[in-house]
Enzyme design. Structure first.
Site, PDB file in Angstrom:
ATOM      1  CG  ASP A  79      -0.272  -0.353   2.478  1.00  0.00           C
ATOM      2  OD1 ASP A  79       0.834   0.160   2.718  1.00  0.00           O
ATOM      3  OD2 ASP A  79      -0.824  -1.168   3.255  1.00  0.00           O
ATOM      4  CG  ASP A  81       1.088   4.961   4.256  1.00  0.00           C
ATOM      5  OD1 ASP A  81      -0.115   4.703   4.079  1.00  0.00           O
ATOM      6  OD2 ASP A  81       1.853   4.248   4.922  1.00  0.00           O
ATOM      7  CG  ASP A 155       9.242   3.218  12.574  1.00  0.00           C
ATOM      8  OD1 ASP A 155       9.507   3.711  11.468  1.00  0.00           O
ATOM      9  OD2 ASP A 155       8.486   2.233  12.712  1.00  0.00           O
TER      10      ASP A 155
HETATM   11  P1  ATP Z   1       4.439  -2.190   6.106  1.00  0.00           P
HETATM   12  O1  ATP Z   1       3.243  -1.417   5.644  1.00  0.00           O
HETATM   13  O2  ATP Z   1       5.231  -2.859   5.062  1.00  0.00           O
HETATM   14  O3  ATP Z   1       4.136  -3.060   7.231  1.00  0.00           O
HETATM   15  P2  ATP Z   1       5.381   0.403   6.858  1.00  0.00           P
HETATM   16  O4  ATP Z   1       6.756   0.901   7.161  1.00  0.00           O
HETATM   17  O5  ATP Z   1       4.659   1.034   5.721  1.00  0.00           O
HETATM   18  O6  ATP Z   1       5.485  -1.150   6.701  1.00  0.00           O
HETATM   19  P3  ATP Z   1       3.184   1.245   8.448  1.00  0.00           P
HETATM   20  O7  ATP Z   1       2.714   0.685   9.738  1.00  0.00           O
HETATM   21  O8  ATP Z   1       2.324   1.152   7.246  1.00  0.00           O
HETATM   22  O9  ATP Z   1       4.573   0.550   8.181  1.00  0.00           O
HETATM   23  O10 ATP Z   1       3.575   2.756   8.717  1.00  0.00           O
HETATM   24  C1  ATP Z   1       3.905   3.673   7.703  1.00  0.00           C
HETATM   25  C2  ATP Z   1       5.036   4.585   8.166  1.00  0.00           C
HETATM   26  O11 ATP Z   1       4.628   5.321   9.315  1.00  0.00           O
HETATM   27  C3  ATP Z   1       6.300   3.864   8.581  1.00  0.00           C
HETATM   28  O12 ATP Z   1       7.127   3.585   7.489  1.00  0.00           O
HETATM   29  C4  ATP Z   1       6.917   4.859   9.533  1.00  0.00           C
HETATM   30  O13 ATP Z   1       7.556   5.891   8.841  1.00  0.00           O
HETATM   31  C5  ATP Z   1       5.713   5.454  10.224  1.00  0.00           C
HETATM   32  N1  ATP Z   1       5.362   4.705  11.455  1.00  0.00           N
HETATM   33  C6  ATP Z   1       4.489   3.688  11.578  1.00  0.00           C
HETATM   34  N2  ATP Z   1       4.412   3.259  12.841  1.00  0.00           N
HETATM   35  C7  ATP Z   1       5.258   4.009  13.545  1.00  0.00           C
HETATM   36  C8  ATP Z   1       5.623   4.071  14.913  1.00  0.00           C
HETATM   37  N3  ATP Z   1       5.117   3.225  15.795  1.00  0.00           N
HETATM   38  N4  ATP Z   1       6.517   5.014  15.277  1.00  0.00           N
HETATM   39  C9  ATP Z   1       7.037   5.887  14.389  1.00  0.00           C
HETATM   40  N5  ATP Z   1       6.743   5.871  13.094  1.00  0.00           N
HETATM   41  C10 ATP Z   1       5.866   4.961  12.664  1.00  0.00           C
HETATM   42 MG    MG Z   2       2.618   0.663   5.122  1.00  0.00          MG
END
Ligand code: ATP
Ligand code: MG
Length: 476
Positions: A79, A81, A155
């Site tokens: 997905d 963002d 993060d």
């Molecule tokens: P995936 O969707 O593949 O699981 P992702 O990195 O996109 O991994 P998401 O949970 O979709 O993870 O979050 C999107 C973004 O938001 C992350 O890449 C990060 O930059 C930020 N993020 C998400 N959760 C946290 C957190 N707990 N603390 C800080 N930043 C976060």
């Molecule tokens: Mg994501």
């Protein structure tokens, strides 16, 4: 090779001091996207249109987070963002199909066809009025800020990259590109403090290390052992979501092993212990582990092939050996198999799932998959036809095949069901007949018939088997 690449990348960012320490956080390094190997074809058109819409309206907008990371690794993001300096209300005004969701943390869902892009406004660094719990966990989170602040709040360095598909550039505030090339997970800021603010980040470290096959930076890893217990302060629903993400990462077993390695499975996630440290005799343990490994391997294969996954099925496989262990123990005490199975299920649901905010619907799925198992043994009369019509037949059958692979059931049984499902009516009758001659099924045929009229006035026995309850199935 990597060094050479980095040098050439650095040359693309004129006027920017390369290396740690010197650069101020709010001067990003700018890379040309094609030079960091982003394949435009992997960018969804919905994400492109969202960024374009925002930029045309005069705002800054970028694809962010996991999508940029995955693109740079040559993977198709699941997905996208988008981050912008437009407020949620401003975003909503630009797009025809856009909805503001969340209250404490407002974001906008922008929809194009079946795809939804999550758009969030740059967040500020911790404000003075930020609410935290007694352990430092941040509770509110809605102050808007500058892009560099938004980057610093993310993060890991590899999750803090901003990609503008229109100008074909990547903005990097925290050396995320270097870390990505070095295959390293590094926390932005002081790791211990960041874990205190949000203990879920500890689970995320482990998940990304497993999913991407990356190393965890020493300073990022170090505080986890001591802070692991903070996981218990995280709301159950969030823990459950994170657990599901880990199991659906395509590297489920590695992820679970990672949790255990870092001591993140105690107390709050008894499930992980149950999965990786099964109870029972040596033989039972080996079989249980084999079953879980097979189940997780098949889950991983499905994820990698882009096939849908049922969370109920997944949890049913992980807790199966507990159910089975308790079930066998009850049967050994003389309990009827079906009653024993139901008790075992209740016991496991009460003790293992109560800590996870698992939805009732998922638990109902798990129950059904488990309860279907003895029904596969009954291959007489109308039972096989009824089972085939069962809404969860397919899940039950897949589960049976896993049991067979783990040598908990006969291969002949699986083959029989495979044939039965594919056969025409006449062939099906013949298959049922062929089984009636087998010794195991003879016992079913000899089953005691109910004497006297049934209290509920129902019809006695269709064929020989009757349905589920009262089955004389013997668990192996
Ligand atoms: P995936 O969707 O593949 O699981 P992702 O990195 O996109 O991994 P998401 O949970 O979709 O993870 O979050 C999107 C973004 O938001 C992350 O890449 C990060 O930059 C930020 N993020 C998400 N959760 C946290 C957190 N707990 N603390 C800080 N930043 C976060
Ligand atoms: Mg994501």
């Amino acid at each position: 090779m990597i060094k050479k690449l980095l040098r050439s990348l650095a040359r693309l960012a004129p006027g920017h001091a390369h290396g740690h320490g010197k650069a101020r956080a709010h001067d990003p390094q700018v890379y040309k996207a094609s030079r960091v190997e982003i394949d435009r074809a992997l960018v969804s058109s919905a994400a492109n249109r969202t960024v374009e819409g925002l930029q045309k309206a005069g705002y800054r907008a970028f694809i962010v987070g996991g999508a940029v990371r995955d693109l740079m690794l040559g993977m198709r993001p699941k997905d996208f963002d988008v981050a912008t300096d437009a407020t949620p209300e401003q975003v909503q005004r630009i797009f025809r199909r856009a909805r503001i969701i969340g209250r404490r943390f407002k974001i906008v869902h922008v929809m194009f066809g079946s795809e939804t892009i999550e758009v969030s406004t740059f967040r500020a660094l911790s404000a003075d009025n930020q609410e935290t719990d007694a352990h430092g966990r941040v509770l509110n989170d809605n102050t808007f800020g500058e892009q560099h602040e938004d980057a610093t709040r993310r993060d890991f360095t590899i999750n803090a990259l901003y990609y503008d598909p229109l100008s074909d550039s990547v903005l990097d505030y925290h050396h995320g590109v270097e870390d990505l090339k070095a295959r390293l997970i590094r926390m932005i800021g002081d790791p211990a403090q960041r874990y205190r603010e949000d203990p879920v980040r500890m689970l995320r470290v482990v998940r990304f290390a497993a999913k991407l096959g990356f190393r965890i930076d020493g300073a990022t890893k170090a505080p986890i052992a001591q802070l692991a217990k903070l996981i218990t302060n995280v709301p159950d629903a969030r823990l459950f979501d994170e657990m599901v993400k880990l199991l659906q990462s395509g590297q489920a077993l590695k992820g679970l092993q990672g949790l255990r390695e870092h001591g993140l499975h105690h107390g709050c996630l008894p499930l992980v212990d149950a999965v990786l440290e099964p109870q029972g005799s040596t033989e039972e343990k080996a079989s249980a582990l084999r079953f879980v490994e097979l189940a997780l391997a098949s889950t991983d294969a499905r994820v990698r092939a882009g096939k849908p996954l049922s969370v109920g099925f997944l949890f049913a496989t992980m807790l199966w050996h507990l159910v089975r262990h308790t079930w066998h123990a009850q049967v050994a005490k003389g309990e009827k198999p079906i009653v024993a199975l139901q008790r075992a299920i209740d016991d496991v649901v009460d003790h293992q799932l109560s800590d996870l905010a698992i939805q009732k619907r998922i638990v109902a799925d798990m129950r059904e998959i488990w309860l279907l198992q003895p029904r596969f043994e009954k291959r007489v009369g109308a039972s096989p036809f009824r089972l085939l019509d069962h809404l969860r037949y397919r899940a039950g059958y897949d589960f049976l095949l896993l049991r067979i692979e783990a040598e908990q059931a006969d291969a002949e049984l699986g083959q029989w069901w495979t044939d039965f499902a594919a056969a025409e009516h006449e062939e099906r009758l013949a298959l049922i007949k062929s089984v009636a001659k087998q010794p195991g099924q003879a016992a079913t045929k000899k089953r005691r018939r109910r004497r006297g009229p049934r209290k509920d006035g129902g019809q006695e026995g269709e064929g020989h088997g009757g349905d589920g309850s009262g089955s004389d199935f013997e668990p192996q």
